[in-house]
Motif scaffolding. Structure first.
Motif, short mmCIF file in Angstrom:
data_model
loop_
_atom_site.label_atom_id
_atom_site.label_comp_id
_atom_site.label_asym_id
_atom_site.label_seq_id
_atom_site.Cartn_x
_atom_site.Cartn_y
_atom_site.Cartn_z
N ASP A 169 -7.68 0.48 -6.99
CA ASP A 169 -8.79 -0.43 -6.72
C ASP A 169 -8.44 -1.35 -5.56
O ASP A 169 -8.00 -2.48 -5.76
CB ASP A 169 -9.10 -1.23 -8.00
CG ASP A 169 -10.33 -2.10 -7.81
OD1 ASP A 169 -11.13 -1.81 -6.89
OD2 ASP A 169 -10.48 -3.08 -8.57
N GLY A 170 -8.61 -0.84 -4.34
CA GLY A 170 -8.28 -1.62 -3.14
C GLY A 170 -8.65 -0.81 -1.92
O GLY A 170 -9.12 0.33 -2.06
N PRO A 171 -8.44 -1.36 -0.74
CA PRO A 171 -8.82 -0.65 0.48
C PRO A 171 -8.12 0.71 0.64
O PRO A 171 -6.91 0.82 0.45
CB PRO A 171 -8.37 -1.62 1.59
CG PRO A 171 -8.35 -2.96 0.93
CD PRO A 171 -7.91 -2.71 -0.48
N HIS A 186 -17.30 5.72 -0.49
CA HIS A 186 -16.87 4.74 -1.53
C HIS A 186 -16.84 3.35 -0.89
O HIS A 186 -16.43 3.23 0.27
CB HIS A 186 -15.48 5.11 -2.07
CG HIS A 186 -15.13 4.36 -3.32
ND1 HIS A 186 -14.65 3.06 -3.30
CD2 HIS A 186 -15.20 4.72 -4.63
CE1 HIS A 186 -14.43 2.67 -4.54
NE2 HIS A 186 -14.75 3.66 -5.38
N TYR A 214 0.87 -1.18 0.00
CA TYR A 214 0.00 0.00 0.00
C TYR A 214 0.91 1.23 0.00
O TYR A 214 2.06 1.16 0.43
CB TYR A 214 -0.86 0.07 1.27
CG TYR A 214 -2.01 -0.89 1.40
CD1 TYR A 214 -2.17 -1.99 0.56
CD2 TYR A 214 -2.96 -0.70 2.40
CE1 TYR A 214 -3.23 -2.87 0.72
CE2 TYR A 214 -4.02 -1.57 2.58
CZ TYR A 214 -4.16 -2.66 1.74
OH TYR A 214 -5.22 -3.52 1.92
N SER A 265 -1.85 -2.12 -3.98
CA SER A 265 -3.08 -2.85 -3.65
C SER A 265 -3.98 -2.03 -2.73
O SER A 265 -5.08 -2.48 -2.39
CB SER A 265 -2.74 -4.16 -2.94
OG SER A 265 -1.95 -4.97 -3.77
N GLY A 266 -3.53 -0.86 -2.30
CA GLY A 266 -4.34 -0.03 -1.42
C GLY A 266 -3.58 1.21 -1.01
O GLY A 266 -2.41 1.39 -1.38
N ALA A 274 -9.71 6.61 -4.38
CA ALA A 274 -10.45 5.39 -4.69
C ALA A 274 -10.63 5.20 -6.19
O ALA A 274 -10.77 4.08 -6.67
CB ALA A 274 -11.80 5.41 -3.97
N ASN A 320 -14.77 1.05 -1.13
CA ASN A 320 -13.42 0.59 -0.74
C ASN A 320 -12.86 1.31 0.49
O ASN A 320 -11.72 1.03 0.90
CB ASN A 320 -12.43 0.76 -1.90
CG ASN A 320 -12.61 -0.33 -2.95
OD1 ASN A 320 -13.32 -1.30 -2.70
ND2 ASN A 320 -12.01 -0.15 -4.10
#
Ligand code: E4P
Length: 217
Positions: free
Chosen positions: A52-54, A78, A4, A23-24, A48, A80
């Protein structure tokens, strides 16, 4: 282990996202404060749209009611969004209430394994032990990651271990070896991670040999 980015800076996020490794994203009030004039909600929504991830957005209330109120609001921005709450008893209360509503929480400012165990029991989606800040007080921050990973594995806890407060590339390697699920990295550290003098020398030599071969044909 997933990577991240630990920032609220959109240019940094755009650049790191273009490398295909993100990934985030995690943000916090100090990181938001660096983005002068930015709107919190608009920034989180923009992040967001880029990753495309937390995406962690941190609450600032100190009481559970306030955290739950903020958490519900952020989660509506959102799907996520992951709500960040501190490792306090009020934080635990907020996590258990938000988790029952299906809102994912990242329990932040974790400095010992007991906080991590209780956060998991309250229903945390992510636990964030702060490796660098533990190192700063003369204790090995990576031992904290190792302890939490071992406890979670031994007791089949599915809360994700996110190594936070990453200060240098070696922290990323050690977090991966310790079994962390995620490392959240400042942009500078991620950029630094791909730099190696032997890579630069190698490129230079390959290009020089190629050029010489082309000229000698
Ligand atoms: C984690 O989510 C925090 O935002 C972050 O890693 C804090 O790191 P720092 O100690 O560099 O402020």
């Amino acid at each position: 282990m997933q990577i991240y980015l630990d920032t609220a800076n959109l240019d940094e996020i755009r650049t790191a996202a273009s490398w295909g490794v993100l990934s985030g994203v995690t943000t916090n009030p100090s990181l938001m404060a660096k983005e002068k004039g930015a709107d919190f909600k608009a920034t989180i929504q923009e992040i967001a749209s880029l990753v495309d991830g937390p995406i962690s957005a941190e609450t600032t209330a100190l009481d559970a009611d306030g955290m739950v109120r903020e958490g519900r609001e952020f989660a509506a921005w959102h799907p996520n969004v992951v709500v960040k709450v501190p490792s306090t008893t009020e934080g635990l209360k907020a996590v258990s209430r938000l988790a029952r509503e299906g809102i994912r929480c990242n329990v932040t400012l974790c400095f010992n394994a007991i906080q991590a165990l209780l956060a998991a029991r309250a229903g945390a989606f992510i636990i964030s032990p702060f490796v660098g800040r533990v190192d700063d007080v003369g204790v090995d921050g990576m031992d904290l990651i190792r302890e939490i990973v071992q406890i979670y594995r031994q007791h089949r806890i599915t809360t994700l271990v996110l190594a936070a407060s990453i200060r240098h590339p070696r922290h990323i390697v050690e977090a991966a070896l310790a079994g962390a699920d995620i490392a959240t990295c400042p942009f500078k550290v991620l950029e630094q991670s791909m730099r190696h003098p032997l890579t630069d020398i190698g490129i230079e030599r390959f290009l020089a040999d190629w050029k010489a071969w082309q000229q000698g044909k």
